[in-house]
Structure formats: C-alpha cells, structure tokens
Design an enzyme around this catalytic site. Sequence first.
Site, PDB file in Angstrom:
ATOM      1  N   GLY A 220       0.881  -1.301   0.046  1.00  0.00           N
ATOM      2  CA  GLY A 220      -0.173  -0.093  -0.099  1.00  0.00           C
ATOM      3  C   GLY A 220       1.068   1.292  -0.085  1.00  0.00           C
ATOM      4  O   GLY A 220       0.082   2.275   0.354  1.00  0.00           O
ATOM      5  N   GLU A 254       5.095  -6.185   1.587  1.00  0.00           N
ATOM      6  CA  GLU A 254       4.465  -6.951   0.462  1.00  0.00           C
ATOM      7  C   GLU A 254       3.913  -6.022  -0.534  1.00  0.00           C
ATOM      8  O   GLU A 254       2.777  -5.899  -0.871  1.00  0.00           O
ATOM      9  CB  GLU A 254       3.771  -7.960   0.998  1.00  0.00           C
ATOM     10  CG  GLU A 254       2.590  -7.669   1.824  1.00  0.00           C
ATOM     11  CD  GLU A 254       1.571  -8.915   2.266  1.00  0.00           C
ATOM     12  OE1 GLU A 254       1.780  -9.796   2.092  1.00  0.00           O
ATOM     13  OE2 GLU A 254       0.395  -8.247   2.653  1.00  0.00           O
ATOM     14  N   GLY A 256       3.086  -3.803  -3.912  1.00  0.00           N
ATOM     15  CA  GLY A 256       2.832  -4.255  -5.336  1.00  0.00           C
ATOM     16  C   GLY A 256       2.929  -3.087  -6.265  1.00  0.00           C
ATOM     17  O   GLY A 256       3.905  -2.909  -6.828  1.00  0.00           O
ATOM     18  N   ARG A 257       1.803  -2.122  -6.127  1.00  0.00           N
ATOM     19  CA  ARG A 257       1.984  -1.033  -6.823  1.00  0.00           C
ATOM     20  C   ARG A 257       3.258  -0.219  -6.939  1.00  0.00           C
ATOM     21  O   ARG A 257       3.772   0.227  -8.164  1.00  0.00           O
ATOM     22  CB  ARG A 257       0.754   0.119  -6.556  1.00  0.00           C
ATOM     23  CG  ARG A 257       0.522   1.021  -7.505  1.00  0.00           C
ATOM     24  CD  ARG A 257      -0.709   2.024  -7.104  1.00  0.00           C
ATOM     25  NE  ARG A 257      -1.874   1.358  -6.573  1.00  0.00           N
ATOM     26  CZ  ARG A 257      -2.969   1.199  -7.236  1.00  0.00           C
ATOM     27  NH1 ARG A 257      -2.883   1.541  -8.447  1.00  0.00           N
ATOM     28  NH2 ARG A 257      -4.084   0.501  -6.746  1.00  0.00           N
ATOM     29  N   CYS A 319     -17.955   2.167 -26.459  1.00  0.00           N
ATOM     30  CA  CYS A 319     -19.228   2.970 -26.465  1.00  0.00           C
ATOM     31  C   CYS A 319     -19.781   3.141 -25.155  1.00  0.00           C
ATOM     32  O   CYS A 319     -20.792   2.778 -24.709  1.00  0.00           O
ATOM     33  CB  CYS A 319     -20.175   1.985 -27.342  1.00  0.00           C
ATOM     34  SG  CYS A 319     -19.327   1.456 -28.704  1.00  0.00           S
ATOM     35  N   TYR A 347      -1.650  -2.575 -11.874  1.00  0.00           N
ATOM     36  CA  TYR A 347      -3.205  -2.629 -11.866  1.00  0.00           C
ATOM     37  C   TYR A 347      -3.548  -1.862 -13.306  1.00  0.00           C
ATOM     38  O   TYR A 347      -4.338  -1.037 -13.322  1.00  0.00           O
ATOM     39  CB  TYR A 347      -3.614  -2.074 -10.569  1.00  0.00           C
ATOM     40  CG  TYR A 347      -3.325  -2.672  -9.131  1.00  0.00           C
ATOM     41  CD1 TYR A 347      -4.038  -3.486  -8.834  1.00  0.00           C
ATOM     42  CD2 TYR A 347      -2.139  -1.952  -8.551  1.00  0.00           C
ATOM     43  CE1 TYR A 347      -3.607  -4.101  -7.626  1.00  0.00           C
ATOM     44  CE2 TYR A 347      -1.929  -2.551  -7.324  1.00  0.00           C
ATOM     45  CZ  TYR A 347      -2.432  -3.591  -6.829  1.00  0.00           C
ATOM     46  OH  TYR A 347      -2.049  -4.138  -5.640  1.00  0.00           O
TER      47      TYR A 347
HETATM   48  C1  LIG Z   1      -3.325  -5.701  -2.701  1.00  0.00           C
HETATM   49  C2  LIG Z   1      -2.410  -6.049  -1.548  1.00  0.00           C
HETATM   50  C3  LIG Z   1      -1.229  -5.824  -1.505  1.00  0.00           C
HETATM   51  C4  LIG Z   1      -0.214  -4.847  -2.354  1.00  0.00           C
HETATM   52  O1  LIG Z   1      -0.712  -3.820  -2.471  1.00  0.00           O
HETATM   53  P1  LIG Z   1      -0.218  -2.427  -3.299  1.00  0.00           P
HETATM   54  O2  LIG Z   1      -1.020  -1.237  -2.836  1.00  0.00           O
HETATM   55  O3  LIG Z   1      -0.355  -2.836  -4.648  1.00  0.00           O
HETATM   56  O4  LIG Z   1       1.186  -2.240  -2.576  1.00  0.00           O
HETATM   57  C5  LIG Z   1      -0.367  -6.511  -0.379  1.00  0.00           C
HETATM   58  N1  LIG Z   1      -1.115  -6.940   0.545  1.00  0.00           N
HETATM   59  C6  LIG Z   1      -2.394  -7.415   0.499  1.00  0.00           C
HETATM   60  C7  LIG Z   1      -2.878  -8.319   1.533  1.00  0.00           C
HETATM   61  C8  LIG Z   1      -3.048  -7.032  -0.521  1.00  0.00           C
HETATM   62  O5  LIG Z   1      -4.302  -7.354  -0.617  1.00  0.00           O
END
Ligand SMILES: *Cc1c(COP(=O)(O)O)cnc(C)c1O
Length: 369
Positions: A220, A254, A256-257, A319, A347
């Site tokens: 996050g 952990e 992601g983005r 559309c 994403y």
């Molecule tokens: C989606 C998610 C992440 C990654 O979140 P980002 O905003 O992409 O960093 C990590 N842990 C859990 C449990 C998630 O659901």
Amino acid sequence: MIGENAVTATVAAQPQTSESFLAGPLPAYVYDLVELGAHVRDIRAALGDVELYYAVKANPDPELMRTLAPHVDGFEVASGGELAHVREHFPHAPIALGGPGKTDAELFGDVTRLHVESPGELRRLLASGHSADVLLRVNLDIPIEGASLAMGGGATPFGMDPAGIAECVALLETQSAVRLHGVHAHLASGLDAPRMLELAAAVLDYARTLGATEINLGGGMAVSYADPDDRFDWAAYGKGLAALRRPGETLRIEPGRSLTVYCGRYVTRVIDVKRVHGELFAVVAGGTHHIRTPATKGHDQPLVMTKAGEPITIVGQLCTPKDILARRVPIALKPGDLVEFTMAGAYAWNISHHDFLMHQKPSFHYLTR
Ligand SMILES: *Cc1c(COP(=O)(O)O)cnc(C)c1O
C-alpha cells in the site's frame, strides 16, 4: 535472492530499444525492465533487514517478476491461480498466500506462509489435519486518514479484530500441526512513509502483546498519479522500520503498485479528433478495456507531454462515456499522433475488461537496455 537460475534463462526474446516497438502494432504495453531493476535495487538497499515480498496481483507478468526475483525474498499471492502461476515460473520461491474467502484448495495448499483471515478459516484448516505455517491477519481499530483504499481501521471483510485474533490464538494452543509465527496487517493503501510508519508502530505494539516475532506490515505504499515524480520515501521508511524493529523480530512488507507501476507505459495512436458542443476530444486506439486504471481510480492517466495545445479530453474506442483516459490535457493532438501514457506497470492491463467490445488486444514489449 530467489529465482537466480530463471533470471539468466530468458529476459526478452529480442532486446529492444525504447523506439523499436513503435514499428510494431499499437496500442502497446511497453515495460522498461532496466528501470524496474534499478528501482527494486534501490528499494532493496533502503530496506536493510526488512524482508520484501512482491504482491503479484499488481502485475503478474512473468518478465516483470523475473526482473524482481533476484531482489525480493518471495511473492505474495491472493488466489490459487496466482499460486500456480508463481509455482510454474519460480518453483523454489517462498510464497505467502492471503485473501478473504479461501477455497479448501487455497487453504490447504503448500505455501511458506498462510495468512489466516478468520476463525472460520482456521477451524477448517485445523479440522482438515493439514499442517501450515500461519500469520493471523489483524484489522486494528485505529484511525487511517488520507488513504486511497482502507482495508482496515474499522468494519471491513479483511482480517480479524482483536477478539477474532484471540479466538484463533486459543484454537491454536492445543495442537501442533498449524504453527503460529506472528501477525499480518495490510490496513490501507496510498499512505506516505511517515504515515506508514505510524501504522507500523501501532501494528508492532499490538503484535508484541501476542508475543509475535514475525510481523508482515503489508503493502500500500503511496503512488501519486497526479504527480509521478512524488515518490514514496523508501529511505525514510527503511530507516524508520529499522528504528522500530526489536532484536529477534522479523519484519516483512509486500508492496505491489509501488514496485511495478513506474516501469510500464501504454502507447497508442490518435484515430480521430473532434469538437462536440465546444469541447475537444481525441479518440485513441484502445482505451479503458486495456488500461482500466483511470476508470477505477477516477483519475487522469499521466502521459508524456509533447506539444502544448488547447485542453483536449482523451478517450478510447468503447461505446461508453466511462472510457476516459485523461480529461482536458493541454496538449496538441491530431490524427496519427502517438500518445504515451505512463504509470501503467501496475493494476493496468491485468485488471482491465479485455473482451468488452472485442477490440484487438495490445502488443507487449520489454525494454532490456
Ligand atoms: C493488494 C495487497 C497488497 C499490495 O498492495 P499495493 O497497494 O499494490 O502495494 C499487499 N498485501 C495485501 C494483503 C493485498 O491485498
């Protein structure tokens, strides 16, 4: 750290420079693996002893994962599909599996860490007789301000409140097949480093009341689509976590983005330019069925500004009035011009509704030098 063999195997079939993909069909996704590698190396260096897992749901593209693999400690997956995908490409990688609503196959699968989301899940696991190494996912009742998404801090379907955690701890006491290692928390997304550290401190305080020595603080980390240069302060975050960590504790994150968003671009071409009731529109090939991000987040997708011009709204071929990529951008566009959207590495393609209207799919390119 992981997948060292896989890294040397294949990167991209043909190394490409940043221009050669323009000869191929558009729209195209272009992933800069060199930039991604440098970015994850910087993050790794800032984190010191903190373990880094990549949240696969941000973008499961194997080329991106191969670039990340040497610098991460493992992968975080949120489904049986993601689990199979990681196993296929990185058979030896440590994997943490989480997510609400796990099927039996997901709950009883063989993973390095299982993030338990409810007492009900734990009861099913215990009744099955399977062994597992678990973290309990906690949702603390603490104020979370300024987040773009809140998975915790109140009533949500994610994780457990302290009463649920206490129920799990009691269930685990009388057996040995399911081993409790600590606590998992993924409370919010879109927070900057100081606020992430405040949350981390609260999670650690709570985890220590349970005697937990392994704490996964989730992902996050903030990403700004409004200001792509406003980056998460990994150095401050790493320093802050080092100060919070006590001897004997393992901290893990952990994201992601914030790992993969910057390395991707969605490149397309203007098909038509029109003025309707005074407003200027550019219709480009593709649209939100390829890059749903601006529609889901309600933002204007950042793009490479070329020549300045009258504000123009850039839309796709669908559309529906929701197929807007960016509103009133002060850029001069005419049919045939290239439009390069940035911050399309997370994403983006993998959350998009590809089959709606059955338009042609984009091509994919990987820059390796
Ligand atoms: C989606 C998610 C992440 C990654 O979140 P980002 O905003 O992409 O960093 C990590 N842990 C859990 C449990 C998630 O659901």
